[in-house]
Design a protein around this motif. Structure first.
Motif, PDB file in Angstrom:
ATOM      1  N   TRP A  83      29.418   9.631 -26.978  1.00  0.00           N
ATOM      2  CA  TRP A  83      29.006  10.529 -26.352  1.00  0.00           C
ATOM      3  C   TRP A  83      27.578  10.936 -25.807  1.00  0.00           C
ATOM      4  O   TRP A  83      26.803  10.486 -24.883  1.00  0.00           O
ATOM      5  N   ARG A  84      26.966  11.360 -27.093  1.00  0.00           N
ATOM      6  CA  ARG A  84      25.801  11.862 -26.520  1.00  0.00           C
ATOM      7  C   ARG A  84      24.509  10.731 -26.880  1.00  0.00           C
ATOM      8  O   ARG A  84      24.305  10.522 -26.365  1.00  0.00           O
ATOM      9  N   PHE A  85      24.802  10.122 -27.869  1.00  0.00           N
ATOM     10  CA  PHE A  85      24.367   8.923 -27.697  1.00  0.00           C
ATOM     11  C   PHE A  85      24.339   8.302 -25.977  1.00  0.00           C
ATOM     12  O   PHE A  85      23.172   7.778 -26.244  1.00  0.00           O
ATOM     13  N   LEU A  86      25.294   7.719 -25.998  1.00  0.00           N
ATOM     14  CA  LEU A  86      25.470   6.885 -24.480  1.00  0.00           C
ATOM     15  C   LEU A  86      24.425   7.765 -23.261  1.00  0.00           C
ATOM     16  O   LEU A  86      23.725   7.442 -22.680  1.00  0.00           O
ATOM     17  N   ALA A  87      25.092   9.126 -23.871  1.00  0.00           N
ATOM     18  CA  ALA A  87      23.450  10.503 -22.720  1.00  0.00           C
ATOM     19  C   ALA A  87      22.600  10.042 -22.707  1.00  0.00           C
ATOM     20  O   ALA A  87      21.450  10.883 -22.043  1.00  0.00           O
ATOM     21  N   GLU A  88      22.121   9.929 -23.550  1.00  0.00           N
ATOM     22  CA  GLU A  88      20.567   9.131 -24.211  1.00  0.00           C
ATOM     23  C   GLU A  88      20.048   8.115 -24.239  1.00  0.00           C
ATOM     24  O   GLU A  88      19.337   7.810 -24.996  1.00  0.00           O
ATOM     25  N   GLU A 136      45.320   1.777 -29.463  1.00  0.00           N
ATOM     26  CA  GLU A 136      45.293   2.489 -28.574  1.00  0.00           C
ATOM     27  C   GLU A 136      44.423   2.900 -28.015  1.00  0.00           C
ATOM     28  O   GLU A 136      43.150   3.594 -26.840  1.00  0.00           O
ATOM     29  N   MET A 137      43.668   4.535 -28.317  1.00  0.00           N
ATOM     30  CA  MET A 137      43.256   4.996 -28.650  1.00  0.00           C
ATOM     31  C   MET A 137      41.753   4.695 -28.464  1.00  0.00           C
ATOM     32  O   MET A 137      41.067   5.677 -27.122  1.00  0.00           O
ATOM     33  N   GLY A 138      41.284   3.639 -29.821  1.00  0.00           N
ATOM     34  CA  GLY A 138      39.759   3.670 -29.220  1.00  0.00           C
ATOM     35  C   GLY A 138      39.694   2.351 -27.479  1.00  0.00           C
ATOM     36  O   GLY A 138      38.858   3.007 -27.082  1.00  0.00           O
ATOM     37  N   GLU A 139      40.540   1.954 -27.478  1.00  0.00           N
ATOM     38  CA  GLU A 139      40.299   0.608 -25.616  1.00  0.00           C
ATOM     39  C   GLU A 139      40.185   2.031 -24.822  1.00  0.00           C
ATOM     40  O   GLU A 139      39.354   1.505 -24.215  1.00  0.00           O
ATOM     41  N   ARG A 140      40.928   2.560 -25.225  1.00  0.00           N
ATOM     42  CA  ARG A 140      40.896   3.474 -23.746  1.00  0.00           C
ATOM     43  C   ARG A 140      39.890   4.283 -23.600  1.00  0.00           C
ATOM     44  O   ARG A 140      39.392   4.530 -22.362  1.00  0.00           O
ATOM     45  N   ALA A 141      39.192   4.876 -24.556  1.00  0.00           N
ATOM     46  CA  ALA A 141      37.589   5.410 -24.859  1.00  0.00           C
ATOM     47  C   ALA A 141      36.531   4.421 -24.185  1.00  0.00           C
ATOM     48  O   ALA A 141      35.944   4.777 -23.664  1.00  0.00           O
ATOM     49  N   ALA A 142      36.680   3.489 -25.380  1.00  0.00           N
ATOM     50  CA  ALA A 142      35.589   2.256 -24.922  1.00  0.00           C
ATOM     51  C   ALA A 142      35.491   2.270 -23.134  1.00  0.00           C
ATOM     52  O   ALA A 142      34.810   2.284 -21.924  1.00  0.00           O
ATOM     53  N   GLU A 143      36.750   1.811 -22.495  1.00  0.00           N
ATOM     54  CA  GLU A 143      37.071   1.255 -21.212  1.00  0.00           C
ATOM     55  C   GLU A 143      36.212   2.883 -20.568  1.00  0.00           C
ATOM     56  O   GLU A 143      36.332   2.228 -19.609  1.00  0.00           O
ATOM     57  N   GLN A 144      37.139   3.852 -20.758  1.00  0.00           N
ATOM     58  CA  GLN A 144      36.337   4.913 -20.550  1.00  0.00           C
ATOM     59  C   GLN A 144      34.862   5.081 -20.034  1.00  0.00           C
ATOM     60  O   GLN A 144      34.262   5.588 -18.688  1.00  0.00           O
ATOM     61  N   MET A 145      34.272   4.660 -20.693  1.00  0.00           N
ATOM     62  CA  MET A 145      32.493   4.845 -21.598  1.00  0.00           C
ATOM     63  C   MET A 145      32.339   4.100 -20.480  1.00  0.00           C
ATOM     64  O   MET A 145      31.251   4.208 -19.242  1.00  0.00           O
ATOM     65  N   ARG A 146      32.764   2.879 -20.360  1.00  0.00           N
ATOM     66  CA  ARG A 146      32.188   1.530 -19.604  1.00  0.00           C
ATOM     67  C   ARG A 146      32.842   1.729 -17.615  1.00  0.00           C
ATOM     68  O   ARG A 146      31.493   1.688 -17.423  1.00  0.00           O
ATOM     69  N   GLU A 187      32.547   5.273 -16.798  1.00  0.00           N
ATOM     70  CA  GLU A 187      32.022   5.921 -16.285  1.00  0.00           C
ATOM     71  C   GLU A 187      30.084   5.579 -16.057  1.00  0.00           C
ATOM     72  O   GLU A 187      28.755   6.094 -15.793  1.00  0.00           O
ATOM     73  N   GLY A 188      29.508   3.855 -16.533  1.00  0.00           N
ATOM     74  CA  GLY A 188      28.421   3.210 -16.164  1.00  0.00           C
ATOM     75  C   GLY A 188      28.116   3.223 -17.465  1.00  0.00           C
ATOM     76  O   GLY A 188      26.375   2.415 -17.882  1.00  0.00           O
TER      77      GLY A 188
END
Length: 85
Positions: free
Chosen positions: A31-36, A48-58, A60-61
């Motif tokens: 998340w920090r890397f994305l924010a920067e 399953e958890m990893g796919e959910r996390a990546a989807e959430q990140m996408r 959020e743009g």
């Protein structure tokens, strides 16, 4: 911030990155890397958890992908690094 603009981070053990749930060190790093301004490839064996996390990140743009990676398997490293590049 755009400190990591144009950069891609491959972060192992980062499936626990779903906001609103307990996140681990790898998830917080992603998340920090994305924010920067960076892009991430999060990896783990918890698909399953990893796919959910990546989807959430996408959602959020951000540019994020999830790939299965057992760090003890050399073959898996080759595919993940190739995809990240």
């Amino acid at each position: 911030m755009t400190r990591f603009q144009g950069k891609v981070a491959l972060i192992t053990g980062s499936a626990a990155a779903v906001r609103g749930e307990q996140t681990g060190f790898g998830g917080e790093t992603a998340w920090r890397f994305l924010a920067e301004g960076g892009r991430v490839v999060i990896t783990d064996i918890q698909d399953e958890m990893g796919e959910r996390a990546a989807e959430q990140m996408r959602h959020e743009g951000y540019e994020a992908a999830y790939m299965h990676l057992d760090v003890t398997e050399e073959k898996e490293w080759h595919s993940v690094v190739a995809a990240g590049v």
